[in-house]
Design a protein around this motif. Structure first.
Motif, PDB file in Angstrom:
ATOM      1  N   ALA A   1       0.839  -1.205   0.000  1.00  0.00           N
ATOM      2  CA  ALA A   1       0.000   0.000   0.000  1.00  0.00           C
ATOM      3  C   ALA A   1       0.875   1.257   0.000  1.00  0.00           C
TER       4      ALA A   1
ATOM      5  N   ILE B   1       0.735   4.259  -2.689  1.00  0.00           N
ATOM      6  CA  ILE B   1       0.480   5.648  -2.292  1.00  0.00           C
ATOM      7  C   ILE B   1       1.488   6.576  -2.969  1.00  0.00           C
TER       8      ILE B   1
ATOM      9  N   LEU C   1       0.729   9.528  -5.585  1.00  0.00           N
ATOM     10  CA  LEU C   1       1.101  10.909  -5.262  1.00  0.00           C
ATOM     11  C   LEU C   1       1.847  11.543  -6.434  1.00  0.00           C
TER      12      LEU C   1
ATOM     13  N   ILE D   1      -6.657   7.847  -3.630  1.00  0.00           N
ATOM     14  CA  ILE D   1      -5.530   7.209  -2.940  1.00  0.00           C
ATOM     15  C   ILE D   1      -6.038   6.360  -1.769  1.00  0.00           C
TER      16      ILE D   1
ATOM     17  N   THR E   1      -5.798   2.309  -1.429  1.00  0.00           N
ATOM     18  CA  THR E   1      -5.128   1.726  -0.268  1.00  0.00           C
ATOM     19  C   THR E   1      -6.029   0.703   0.422  1.00  0.00           C
TER      20      THR E   1
END
Lengths: 239, 107
Positions: free
Chosen positions: A62, A66, A70, A79, A83
């Motif tokens: 995860a 992320i 980003l 996001i 996750t």
């Protein structure tokens, strides 16, 4: 005989023993953690942000995703949703391990769940099959050792991130796959010989499902769907 | 040493969605007796999910197709052999990483 047995069991289930049983997986945590720190800094995160992700999210795959999201400026909601899906497999891991700990308090159980990872699950499920029971101190030793090692490794990776641009050439990213291979082999060790054929059949099914599903859904969704399907087929086809 | 406001919301959100699935079963399995068929189903989860995680490591996702990472596939063979032979987590991981480093060095 009974006394020595229970003494042996107690000795095998201390916090320290849990920490020791974690050691073989530490190399995996360290290499992936270092790699994450490096990737995090490369994705323009600060060292503090990398450390916080490790500390609070505490989920290797995860955390990588992320960072990837980003970099492409994905919205917050996307996001968080991704996750959630990537880590939903932990529901299955927890559900499998939780029955071993029903005799402990709610608070302790929350503790076991909070620090559960793929690797600590693999080690614990093996131990559970071996001795039929799992103990609180041992589980905490295993979980806390892994957690501390992960947070430190991610942070060190971030600190060194500015000097190492391509961690992959050292082969360290393969540590994770190698660890899952070893945990799978250890798992099959405990399967009774008359059920081995059935388990191997399920593994072949898993490979087919994973590859076919990956064409239509992201691979982390394929992990979830294939596991649910094939475990169900396992129940239906077992004698 | 900075942390942006966006990042704080991200941390709160991601912490919650990774924490809840891990903890929920531990909270509720205590109060209910799982039916036999569920227990049986759960007994197949470790082998299935570990296989899935290995295969996930083999797959490279591109826009509308998938490819197999042949380097990983190649290294997987000796790694599996070491795991079967030694039954040791540490030796398998270290051996696998060394094989992977060698393959990447020579290709």
């Amino acid at each position: 005989m009974k006394v020595s047995n229970s003494e042996a069991t107690l000795h095998e289930n201390t916090f320290l023993q849990g920490a020791k049983d974690c050691v073989p997986t530490l190399f995996g945590y360290m290499s992936i953690g270092l790699a994450f720190g490096i990737v995090g800094v490369a994705s323009h995160l600060s060292i503090l942000e990398v450390a916080c992700l490790a500390l609070f999210v505490y989920a290797g795959s995860a955390q990588f995703i992320i960072c990837a999201l980003l970099v492409v400026n994905a919205p917050l909601s996307a996001i968080i949703l991704t996750t959630f899906i990537v880590n939903l497999r932990h529901l299955l891991l927890s559900l499998t391990l939780a029955p071993y700990f029903t005799r402990y308090s709610l608070l302790k159980n929350i503790g076991f769940g909070t620090l559960l990872t793929d690797e600590s699950f693999g080690v614990a499920v093996n131990k559970g099959l071996q001795q039929g029971k799992l103990y609180d101190k041992w589980m905490n030793g295993l979980n806390i050792t892994a957690y501390v090692c992960w947070v430190i490794s991610c942070t060190i990776g971030a600190l060194f991130g500015q000097w190492i641009s391509n961690p992959e050439i050292f082969g360290l990213d393969f540590a994770l796959v190698a660890m899952f291979v070893a945990l799978l082999v250890l798992q099959l060790e405990h399967v009774k010989s008359d059920k081995l054929k059935h388990n191997l059949f399920l593994i072949v099914l898993m490979i087919v499902f994973m590859i076919s599903l990956s064409f239509v859904v992201p691979s982390h969704v394929a992990v979830l769907l294939s596991t649910v399907f094939v475990a169900t087929i396992g129940v239906v086809t077992s004698k | 040493m900075t942390i942006s406001l966006f990042m704080i919301w991200l941390l709160i959100g991601c912490t919650l969605v990774t924490w809840v699935p891990r903890v929920l079963p531990f909270m509720f399995v205590r109060n209910i007796q799982l039916p036999k068929v569920v227990v049986k189903w759960l007994s197949f989860i470790p082998v299935c999910i570990l296989t899935a995680l290995v295969i996930e490591g083999l797959i490279i996702e591109t826009d509308d197709a998938i490819t197999i990472d042949w380097q990983v596939l190649l290294v997987l063979i000796p790694t599996l052999f070491i795991a079967l032979k030694t039954k040791s987590l540490s030796i398998t991981v270290i051996g696998g990483v060394i094989f992977m480093a060698l393959i990447r060095f020579f290709t």
